[in-house]
Design a protein around this motif. Structure first.
Motif, PDB file in Angstrom:
ATOM      1  N   PRO A 142      32.982  36.404  39.179  1.00 17.60           N
ATOM      2  CA  PRO A 142      34.094  36.179  38.244  1.00 17.60           C
ATOM      3  C   PRO A 142      35.433  36.219  38.965  1.00 17.60           C
ATOM      4  O   PRO A 142      35.716  37.159  39.704  1.00 17.60           O
ATOM      5  CB  PRO A 142      33.950  37.325  37.240  1.00 17.60           C
ATOM      6  N   HIS A 143      36.248  35.205  38.724  1.00 18.76           N
ATOM      7  CA  HIS A 143      37.518  35.112  39.469  1.00 18.76           C
ATOM      8  C   HIS A 143      38.481  36.246  39.115  1.00 18.76           C
ATOM      9  O   HIS A 143      39.378  36.559  39.897  1.00 18.76           O
ATOM     10  CB  HIS A 143      38.185  33.746  39.220  1.00 18.76           C
ATOM     11  N   TRP A 144      38.303  36.859  37.955  1.00 17.35           N
ATOM     12  CA  TRP A 144      39.226  37.905  37.503  1.00 17.35           C
ATOM     13  C   TRP A 144      38.809  39.307  37.946  1.00 17.35           C
ATOM     14  O   TRP A 144      39.527  40.264  37.692  1.00 17.35           O
ATOM     15  CB  TRP A 144      39.337  37.872  35.980  1.00 17.35           C
ATOM     16  N   ASP A 145      37.657  39.433  38.599  1.00 14.71           N
ATOM     17  CA  ASP A 145      37.197  40.750  39.046  1.00 14.71           C
ATOM     18  C   ASP A 145      36.503  40.617  40.400  1.00 14.71           C
ATOM     19  O   ASP A 145      35.276  40.513  40.467  1.00 14.71           O
ATOM     20  CB  ASP A 145      36.250  41.359  38.018  1.00 14.71           C
ATOM     21  N   PRO A 146      37.263  40.626  41.483  1.00 13.97           N
ATOM     22  CA  PRO A 146      36.670  40.453  42.813  1.00 13.97           C
ATOM     23  C   PRO A 146      35.717  41.583  43.206  1.00 13.97           C
ATOM     24  O   PRO A 146      34.930  41.434  44.131  1.00 13.97           O
ATOM     25  CB  PRO A 146      37.887  40.403  43.743  1.00 13.97           C
ATOM     26  N   SER A 147      35.769  42.704  42.505  1.00 13.48           N
ATOM     27  CA  SER A 147      34.878  43.822  42.834  1.00 13.48           C
ATOM     28  C   SER A 147      33.507  43.694  42.167  1.00 13.48           C
ATOM     29  O   SER A 147      32.582  44.454  42.479  1.00 13.48           O
ATOM     30  CB  SER A 147      35.513  45.146  42.410  1.00 13.48           C
ATOM     31  N   THR A 185      30.488  40.559  34.077  1.00 12.29           N
ATOM     32  CA  THR A 185      31.571  39.601  33.837  1.00 12.29           C
ATOM     33  C   THR A 185      32.133  39.673  32.425  1.00 12.29           C
ATOM     34  O   THR A 185      33.175  39.092  32.156  1.00 12.29           O
ATOM     35  CB  THR A 185      31.099  38.155  34.105  1.00 12.29           C
ATOM     36  N   LEU A 186      31.450  40.347  31.508  1.00 15.40           N
ATOM     37  CA  LEU A 186      31.899  40.421  30.124  1.00 15.40           C
ATOM     38  C   LEU A 186      32.172  41.849  29.658  1.00 15.40           C
ATOM     39  O   LEU A 186      32.603  42.067  28.523  1.00 15.40           O
ATOM     40  CB  LEU A 186      30.864  39.771  29.192  1.00 15.40           C
ATOM     41  N   GLY A 187      31.908  42.823  30.520  1.00 16.00           N
ATOM     42  CA  GLY A 187      32.244  44.202  30.200  1.00 16.00           C
ATOM     43  C   GLY A 187      31.449  44.806  29.066  1.00 16.00           C
ATOM     44  O   GLY A 187      31.971  45.636  28.308  1.00 16.00           O
ATOM     45  N   CYS A 188      30.171  44.428  28.929  1.00 17.84           N
ATOM     46  CA  CYS A 188      29.375  44.971  27.834  1.00 17.84           C
ATOM     47  C   CYS A 188      27.923  45.134  28.282  1.00 17.84           C
ATOM     48  O   CYS A 188      27.035  44.407  27.823  1.00 17.84           O
ATOM     49  CB  CYS A 188      29.469  44.082  26.599  1.00 17.84           C
ATOM     50  N   PRO A 189      27.657  46.095  29.155  1.00 15.18           N
ATOM     51  CA  PRO A 189      26.306  46.251  29.721  1.00 15.18           C
ATOM     52  C   PRO A 189      25.230  46.615  28.713  1.00 15.18           C
ATOM     53  O   PRO A 189      24.043  46.446  28.993  1.00 15.18           O
ATOM     54  CB  PRO A 189      26.488  47.367  30.759  1.00 15.18           C
ATOM     55  N   ALA A 190      25.598  47.093  27.551  1.00 11.34           N
ATOM     56  CA  ALA A 190      24.591  47.467  26.554  1.00 11.34           C
ATOM     57  C   ALA A 190      24.236  46.323  25.613  1.00 11.34           C
ATOM     58  O   ALA A 190      23.347  46.466  24.763  1.00 11.34           O
ATOM     59  CB  ALA A 190      25.087  48.655  25.730  1.00 11.34           C
ATOM     60  N   THR A 191      24.903  45.189  25.747  1.00 12.73           N
ATOM     61  CA  THR A 191      24.784  44.141  24.739  1.00 12.73           C
ATOM     62  C   THR A 191      23.403  43.503  24.693  1.00 12.73           C
ATOM     63  O   THR A 191      22.898  43.188  23.606  1.00 12.73           O
ATOM     64  CB  THR A 191      25.859  43.056  24.969  1.00 12.73           C
ATOM     65  N   PRO A 283      44.380  30.218  39.216  1.00 19.37           N
ATOM     66  CA  PRO A 283      45.230  29.108  39.640  1.00 19.37           C
ATOM     67  C   PRO A 283      46.145  29.491  40.799  1.00 19.37           C
ATOM     68  O   PRO A 283      46.508  30.657  40.976  1.00 19.37           O
ATOM     69  CB  PRO A 283      46.039  28.797  38.387  1.00 19.37           C
ATOM     70  N   ALA A 284      46.516  28.484  41.581  1.00 19.04           N
ATOM     71  CA  ALA A 284      47.438  28.702  42.694  1.00 19.04           C
ATOM     72  C   ALA A 284      48.880  28.738  42.218  1.00 19.04           C
ATOM     73  O   ALA A 284      49.770  29.202  42.939  1.00 19.04           O
ATOM     74  CB  ALA A 284      47.255  27.598  43.736  1.00 19.04           C
ATOM     75  N   PRO A 378      48.132  35.581  40.442  1.00 20.31           N
ATOM     76  CA  PRO A 378      47.907  35.785  39.006  1.00 20.31           C
ATOM     77  C   PRO A 378      47.045  37.003  38.685  1.00 20.31           C
ATOM     78  O   PRO A 378      47.163  37.569  37.598  1.00 20.31           O
ATOM     79  CB  PRO A 378      47.206  34.487  38.576  1.00 20.31           C
ATOM     80  N   SER A 379      46.193  37.431  39.614  1.00 17.93           N
ATOM     81  CA  SER A 379      45.364  38.606  39.345  1.00 17.93           C
ATOM     82  C   SER A 379      46.198  39.877  39.233  1.00 17.93           C
ATOM     83  O   SER A 379      45.770  40.865  38.639  1.00 17.93           O
ATOM     84  CB  SER A 379      44.307  38.771  40.439  1.00 17.93           C
TER      85      SER A 379
END
Length: 403
Positions: A142-147, A185-191, A283-284, A378-379
């Motif tokens: 996921p581009h928004w969470d490099p970790s 990537t969606l922050g919901c491991p129990a889903t 985005p750049a 942007p991050s």
């Protein structure tokens, strides 16, 4: 969380499945004459929602079976602030309850889109057979969470846990890709398991009534991994529970003098409308968009963007051949601060940064914003908390727009 902000003099705007409508509602000089009930971020916890309904003066169940909702009196209004699904075992049931209430009272109920609602549009492309055919190592993190672990790293962890000669390749399937999405990537491991439990419960009820309740199959309550994936994708396709919610929802709504949106209305989001071509990416440079002058024009433009984005998703639910674009891309971007260059009306937040009205919080906010702009990264906007006391934003909201 959702936020309600004063917007003096603005005509009331809402939306239903097919059109945006002006309601006759204005803030009464005697506030007790009108009541707006508000709840947000229930995230599938139907027990919590039922407790909220039990304490509400405006919203109630129509019967003891808790199968449908109603407004309790002629001057009752209701706003759901977004983020319907994920952590609890009642996501589908809650979606259907809220849409039912909206259909019954289209001019007195507003359903807002949250990040947990819009990000489910990813499922039709990332769980499609065409994407499953791609090697797991070709799927980016996921581009928004490099970790976050990549899909390959997730599959290697699954293989190690299974043992017996299992490999990332042998573990690669639709269910594990969906688990990776939920977990990383969606922050919901129990889903995944919560959805399985809900489908099993609906199937058990359906077996007793002659209706399978959307769970698939018949008899018994066992729900396979494949059925969980199929249900998750079907929810987002036309006719599915999440699809119906999104089509009855709006990005922003105004009742009387109060503006409702899931995220923060701040100096970066107020009046800003992203272009339909906006991509869900890192985005750049800032992506295309425009500014509008009035609150009512802004609300109308954002809700029009939602309508067009949903139509695009329905027309192009999967990736193109190059895995470069897909339908509904602008709506995935709308809920992502990185893609929006810090201008997400869905995900910008007042809550980040401690006690938001203190001098120290203001210093943290200003430093984070300066860092984000200086690095043109942007991050970095994820660390920027919105200012709830911004005088310029308040002046714009009180600008006397009569719609």
């Amino acid at each position: 969380p959702a936020h309600a902000l004063s917007a003096s003099g603005v005509g009331a705007l809402s939306s239903d499945a097919h059109m945006r409508v002006r309601t006759p509602f204005r803030c009464s000089p005697h506030p007790c004459e009108y009541e707006i009930a508000f709840v947000s971020d229930v995230e599938g916890d139907l027990d919590y929602f039922n407790r909220w309904v039990a304490g509400s003066r405006c919203v109630a169940y129509t019967g003891s079976d808790e199968a449908a909702l109603t407004l309790t009196h002629a001057r009752a209004y209701f706003v759901y602030g977004g983020d319907v699904p994920d952590h609890g075992r009642g996501s589908e049931q809650l979606l259907r309850l809220l849409v039912g209430l909206k259909r019954a009272f289209p001019r007195r109920v507003a359903l807002l889109v949250g990040n947990r609602d819009l990000n489910k549009l990813r499922l039709t492309s990332e769980c499609a057979p065409s994407d499953l055919a791609r090697p797991h190592w070709s799927i980016p993190a996921p581009h928004w969470d490099p970790s976050a672990p990549t899909l390959s790293q997730h599959l290697e962890q699954v293989a190690a846990a299974r043992g017996g000669g299992a490999t990332a390749e042998s573990c690669d399937c639709a269910a594990e890709r969906l688990r990776w999405m939920y977990d990383n990537t969606l922050g919901c491991p129990a889903t995944f398991e919560a959805r399985r439990a809900e489908l099993a419960a609906l199937r058990s009820v359906g077996s007793a009534t002659g209706d399978n309740g959307g769970g698939g199959g018949g008899g018994g309550a066992a729900v396979s991994d494949e059925e969980v994936v199929a249900a998750a994708v079907a929810d987002v396709m036309p006719g599915g529970a999440m699809s119906n919610y999104l089509r009855h929802a709006c990005v922003a709504a105004v009742f009387g003098q109060t503006l409702f949106a899931h995220g923060a209305v701040d100096a970066r989001t107020a009046g800003y409308v992203p272009d339909d071509s906006t991509r869900f990416c890192l985005p750049a440079a800032p992506q295309a968009g425009r500014m509008v002058d009035s609150v009512s024009e802004w609300v109308d433009a954002l809700n029009g963007l939602l309508e067009r984005g949903l139509a695009d998703h329905a027309a192009r639910p999967e990736w193109d051949a190059e895995r470069a674009t897909r339908g509904g891309e602008v709506l995935l971007a709308l809920q992502n601060r990185d893609a929006m260059w810090g201008r997400s009306i869905v995900s910008n937040s007042y809550a980040d940064g401690g006690c938001i009205t203190t001098e120290s919080a203001a210093c943290v906010r200003e430093a984070a914003l300066a860092d984000a702009e200086a690095r043109a990264d942007p991050s970095a906007f994820a660390a920027v908390a919105s200012d709830p006391l911004d005088a310029g934003v308040a002046a714009w909201l009180r600008s006397g727009d009569e719609g």
